[in-house]
Design an enzyme around this catalytic site. Structure first.
Site, PDB file in Angstrom:
ATOM      1  N   HIS A 177     -11.133 -90.675   2.737  1.00  0.00           N
ATOM      2  CA  HIS A 177     -11.680 -89.375   2.367  1.00  0.00           C
ATOM      3  C   HIS A 177     -12.381 -89.534   1.020  1.00  0.00           C
ATOM      4  O   HIS A 177     -12.091 -90.473   0.263  1.00  0.00           O
ATOM      5  CB  HIS A 177     -10.567 -88.335   2.233  1.00  0.00           C
TER       6      HIS A 177
ATOM      7  N   CYS B  51     -16.572 -88.792   2.890  1.00  0.00           N
ATOM      8  CA  CYS B  51     -17.346 -87.596   2.558  1.00  0.00           C
ATOM      9  C   CYS B  51     -17.870 -87.691   1.136  1.00  0.00           C
ATOM     10  O   CYS B  51     -17.313 -88.369   0.284  1.00  0.00           O
ATOM     11  CB  CYS B  51     -16.476 -86.341   2.684  1.00  0.00           C
TER      12      CYS B  51
END
Length: 411
Positions: free
Chosen positions: A235, A278
């Protein structure tokens, strides 16, 4: 759970190869029980029962034997099966289907509906991942293109480091990255087939990631190889990726470790970074294409400075000879299928396997961009339906970066 320590899983893994004859005796000395089996199927079952007991390097030696005996398809099948099995085990450990807004195969978050999560994830309507074999370049291609390219003929081509985080502590509410193990296995096989020596660390804290990158950057072996690869799978936000503890590793700090000042063993050698994470929370919902041909204007070239005074000693800019591919644009979320893995890694492995025989890295990343541009999310009833993603790369490369897979001078 370690797949190399569970003989029942190995027995099941072997069943996926349909009883094919497997190499490995010259790498891994097995007991007399193996030779006592009458048929090849029984011998191979016994071999795979013994393999997990032959030490931590046995599996890598086994995969190398498969490659050297032209059985890369079996290696791909085993790695894919291991990744899928790891995902299923983790899903069963972390999920209860009755709690989920989607079927268990599509989501692993029981806290709130999937479409409220601004986290790297999405669904589409395709099946499991396909990992094609790397196509080798010809000696003719090498000799016709090496004069404008980085020297890339060492064996191994370079060292590769993969940091893959799929499980996170609860402090930051970062969800399990279903499909992340597929990405890791796909990249490991791609890098190995391209000729790289691969090291993998899984589920590391931010400090552990930092330490691993520092140790990797200081390896003396970089002096003897022609390039390196770093892949970060986690992430993330703009400028950083999360460790398993929910703390951030700053990307600029990671890049700095490999610049010309801090990593002299890699000066003038290409360094490739791939970031699957991300870079923000914004979901790219896409726009409808307007009819008609697109139009772009090319700016003129700036004239080079002339008559500059030469220095007595050759100087290098602090940072050069790097190329970094990002899964998504600044501020946006990256898409990941829970079965196939992330959109970006799937496109990357497909393009590099097919085109590295005759295309340099920058052009391959353009093709990756083109594939990502064409892909579209499939999750009816949610804001992920028909969502989009756009990858990008930045480069300070100074020569063409051909990987010349399979080519070794004098062989």
């Amino acid at each position: 759970m370690s797949l190399q320590q569970d003989t029942n899983i190995w027995r099941w893994l072997f069943s996926t190869t349909n009883g094919a004859v497997l190499p490995g005796e010259r790498y891994i000395h097995t007991s007399g029980k193996t030779q006592a089996k009458s048929g090849s199927f029984d011998r191979n079952v016994e071999f795979l029962n013994l393999l997990p007991k032959r030490g931590p390097n046995a599996f890598s030696a086994f995969c190398e034997a498969l490659r050297e005996t032209q059985q890369q398809h079996l290696e791909a099948l085993i790695l894919k099966t291991m990744s899928n099995l790891s995902h299923e085990i983790a899903r069963l450990e972390h999920c209860h289907e009755s709690d989920l807004p989607y079927p268990a195969s599509e989501s692993c978050n029981s806290k709130r509906p999937r479409w409220l999560e601004p986290i790297e994830d999405s669904l589409d309507n395709r099946d499991g991942p396909s990992i094609p074999p790397v196509k080798y370049c010809t000696p003719e291609f090498y000799h016709n293109h090496q004069h404008l390219a980085y020297k890339l003929t060492s064996e191994p081509r370079g060292l590769a480091l993969i940091l893959s985080n799929v499980r996170f502590s609860s402090e930051k509410d970062l969800e399990y990255r279903a499909g992340g193990d597929v990405d890791c296995a796909s990249l490991e096989m791609l890098f190995r087939h391209l000729g790289y020596q691969v090291t993998i660390f899984r589920d590391q804290t931010a400090q552990e990631m930092q330490n691993a990158l520092e140790r990797f950057s200081k390896l003396r072996d970089h002096r003897d190889v022609d390039s390196c690869i770093i892949a970060l799978l986690s992430h993330g936000v703009e400028g950083g990726v999360y460790g398993s503890d929910g703390k951030l590793l700053e990307l600029q700090e990671a890049f700095r470790l490999f610049d010309n000042a801090n990593c002299p063993n890699l000066q003038n050698k290409p360094k490739m970074f791939f970031i699957q994470a991300c870079r923000g929370d914004e979901l790219d919902r896409g726009v409808d294409q307007r009819d008609g041909k697109g139009r772009s204007d090319s700016p003129g070239c700036e004239e080079s400075d002339a008559n500059k005074e030469e220095s007595l000693k050759l100087r290098l800019p602090t940072c050069s000879d790097m190329i970094c591919g990002y899964a998504c644009l600044k501020g946006t979320a990256a898409m990941r299928n829970t079965k196939r893995g992330s959109w970006y890694v799937e496109a990357l492995t497909s393009v590099f396997a097919e085109d590295s025989q005759h295309t340099h890295v920058a052009d391959m990343l353009v093709k990756v961009n083109r594939q990502i541009k064409q892909r579209e999310g499939y999750a009816p009833g949610t804001e992920f339906h028909r969502c989009k993603e756009m990858s990008e790369y930045c480069s300070t490369l100074c020569r063409d970066l051909y990987l010349f897979p399979g080519y070794l001078p004098g062989k």
